[in-house]
Design a protein around this motif. Structure first.
Motif, PDB file in Angstrom:
ATOM      1  N   THR A  68       3.921   1.592  -1.157  1.00 19.05           N
ATOM      2  CA  THR A  68       4.549   1.716  -2.479  1.00 19.05           C
ATOM      3  C   THR A  68       3.537   2.158  -3.525  1.00 19.05           C
ATOM      4  O   THR A  68       3.833   3.015  -4.368  1.00 19.05           O
ATOM      5  N   GLN A  69       2.341   1.585  -3.473  1.00 20.56           N
ATOM      6  CA  GLN A  69       1.296   1.969  -4.431  1.00 20.56           C
ATOM      7  C   GLN A  69       0.953   3.446  -4.296  1.00 20.56           C
ATOM      8  O   GLN A  69       0.709   4.135  -5.301  1.00 20.56           O
ATOM      9  N   SER A  70       0.938   3.945  -3.061  1.00 17.14           N
ATOM     10  CA  SER A  70       0.637   5.355  -2.831  1.00 17.14           C
ATOM     11  C   SER A  70       1.668   6.262  -3.491  1.00 17.14           C
ATOM     12  O   SER A  70       1.318   7.294  -4.078  1.00 17.14           O
ATOM     13  N   ALA A 102       3.527  -4.205  -5.738  1.00 19.07           N
ATOM     14  CA  ALA A 102       2.991  -2.940  -6.256  1.00 19.07           C
ATOM     15  C   ALA A 102       3.694  -2.541  -7.549  1.00 19.07           C
ATOM     16  O   ALA A 102       3.050  -2.062  -8.494  1.00 19.07           O
ATOM     17  N   ILE A 138       3.562   5.404  -6.105  1.00 18.78           N
ATOM     18  CA  ILE A 138       3.347   5.264  -7.553  1.00 18.78           C
ATOM     19  C   ILE A 138       2.205   6.165  -8.001  1.00 18.78           C
ATOM     20  O   ILE A 138       2.309   6.891  -9.006  1.00 18.78           O
ATOM     21  N   ASP A 139       1.100   6.149  -7.260  1.00 21.92           N
ATOM     22  CA  ASP A 139      -0.072   6.944  -7.621  1.00 21.92           C
ATOM     23  C   ASP A 139       0.216   8.437  -7.571  1.00 21.92           C
ATOM     24  O   ASP A 139      -0.392   9.223  -8.312  1.00 21.92           O
ATOM     25  N   SER A 140       1.155   8.820  -6.683  1.00 22.21           N
ATOM     26  CA  SER A 140       1.480  10.247  -6.543  1.00 22.21           C
ATOM     27  C   SER A 140       2.319  10.779  -7.700  1.00 22.21           C
ATOM     28  O   SER A 140       2.449  11.994  -7.877  1.00 22.21           O
ATOM     29  N   GLY A 141       2.932   9.864  -8.441  1.00 26.63           N
ATOM     30  CA  GLY A 141       3.769  10.276  -9.564  1.00 26.63           C
ATOM     31  C   GLY A 141       5.181  10.672  -9.186  1.00 26.63           C
ATOM     32  O   GLY A 141       5.960  11.117 -10.047  1.00 26.63           O
ATOM     33  N   GLN A 142       5.555  10.494  -7.926  1.00 27.03           N
ATOM     34  CA  GLN A 142       6.909  10.831  -7.502  1.00 27.03           C
ATOM     35  C   GLN A 142       7.916   9.827  -8.072  1.00 27.03           C
ATOM     36  O   GLN A 142       7.634   8.640  -8.152  1.00 27.03           O
ATOM     37  N   GLN A 184       0.822  -1.213   0.000  1.00 33.10           N
ATOM     38  CA  GLN A 184       0.000   0.000   0.000  1.00 33.10           C
ATOM     39  C   GLN A 184       0.855   1.262   0.000  1.00 33.10           C
ATOM     40  O   GLN A 184       0.553   2.231  -0.706  1.00 33.10           O
ATOM     41  N   ALA A 197       2.069  -2.268 -11.447  1.00 34.81           N
ATOM     42  CA  ALA A 197       2.174  -1.026 -12.215  1.00 34.81           C
ATOM     43  C   ALA A 197       3.076  -1.163 -13.432  1.00 34.81           C
ATOM     44  O   ALA A 197       3.267  -0.196 -14.178  1.00 34.81           O
TER      45      ALA A 197
END
Length: 336
Positions: A221-223, A248, A225-229, A219, A252
């Motif tokens: 790591t996924q966060s 994760a 990834i989702d943030s685009g950092q 979770q 992706a």
């Protein structure tokens, strides 16, 4: 890369010699069977209270608990009770209960380094001798006989030294921590924090605990990834969390490992984790040696014989594996 976990130990400040190594807040008794241990005079079993973290916490902890149960058995001359918790206050309550029960030896792998002065003093006052394993606590050394431990600071420094040698232009790191305050977390975090402070090109994208849990690490790591950092290193403080982080990445479509875009680092030397390193899916895995019971047994045998235990801190010999140099022989020798 490292000396086998099964054959060697080292003592802080000197050499310990060679030993053959073996192999929720509920209290239980267990039987098993290795050689060693002695019955007290009159044939009575030696009473031992063993406080450990949840054996389901990780492969390391499962191996550690199994080692203890196979060593402190009736066949080996012991009446052993076991208590498990990842909460310090519950462990301390178990320690106080064991002391009231009159155990001769209290063996403790503390969930947290703080808060142990009073129970260890109570044990001493009651004639119970304490031996720490896996982790040292923040208490005066006079309150315990010895500590059989991994050098968590060295584990962290070895990992950071390896990462430094990768000579990346910029280090953008997802740092997934273990249970906060545990010796493993403190040691593995400390070296990384020092490197980030000392190097302008080392950046922590996120630093967050997953409590040794794979799903929580996924979770986190996924966060990110989702943030685009942007990130190019995952430094996970145990194998399970590294596995969660990789899940994760895989979901992706982000490459990782030897020929990938993200360096993967874990700790503990689970056999399956070393196989990930061997396959090139992970880059690094730090060793943490769980086989401490036979060393504790040697200490108890000395005490039962009326001998003095002079080494206060006995450190397990540990190394690391990386994807460039690991072999199947290494996995067979060091996987848990």
């Amino acid at each position: 890369m490292s000396i086998s976990r099964r054959n060697f130990l080292k003592v802080a400040g000197g050499t310990a010699g060679v030993f053959a190594l073996a192999g929720c807040n509920n209290t239980t008794t267990d039987d098993g069977g290795d050689e060693g241990g002695e019955e007290q005079a009159g044939g009575e079993l030696i009473s031992v209270g063993i406080i450990n973290n949840d054996p389901n916490e990780s492969g390391y902890r499962t191996a550690n608990d199994k080692d203890m149960k196979e060593t402190f058995t009736e066949e080996n001359g012991f009446a052993a009770e076991f208590a498990y918790s990842m909460k310090n206050e519950e462990q301390i309550a178990s320690a106080q209960q064991f002391i009231q029960n009159g155990v001769k030896y209290l063996l403790v792998s503390a969930a947290d380094t703080a808060g142990w002065d009073t129970p260890l003093q109570d044990a001493l006052d009651a004639g119970t001798q304490t031996i720490l394993f896996d982790r040292v606590v923040d208490a005066d050394e006079s309150l315990y006989v010895a500590a059989v431990v991994s050098d968590m600071d060295a584990e962290g420094q070895t990992a950071v030294d390896w990462l430094t040698d990768q000579a990346l232009d910029t280090y953008n790191i997802i740092h997934i921590q273990g249970v906060m305050g545990s010796a493993a977390q403190v040691g593995r975090t400390g070296a990384l924090n020092a490197a980030v402070e000392a190097n302008d090109n080392w950046n922590l994208v996120v630093q967050q605990t997953a409590d040794w849990n794979a799903e929580t690490a996924q979770q986190i790591t996924q966060s990110v990834i989702d943030s685009g950092q942007e990130f190019n290193v995952i430094y996970a403080e145990n194998d399970d969390m590294a596995r969660g982080a990789v899940a994760a990445l895989d979901a992706a479509g982000i490459t990782h490992g030897k020929d990938g875009d993200v360096i993967i680092m874990g700790f503990d030397h689970n056999t399956w984790a070393l196989e990930e390193v061997m396959a090139g899916n992970w880059n690094y895995d730090g060793q943490c040696n769980p086989y401490q019971a036979s060393t504790i047994l040697e200490i108890i045998d000395k005490l039962e014989a009326g001998e003095e235990v002079t080494e206060k801190k006995i450190i397990m010999e540990e190394g690391y594996a990386d994807c460039e140099t690991i072999t199947q022989e290494y996995i067979d020798e060091n996987g848990i």
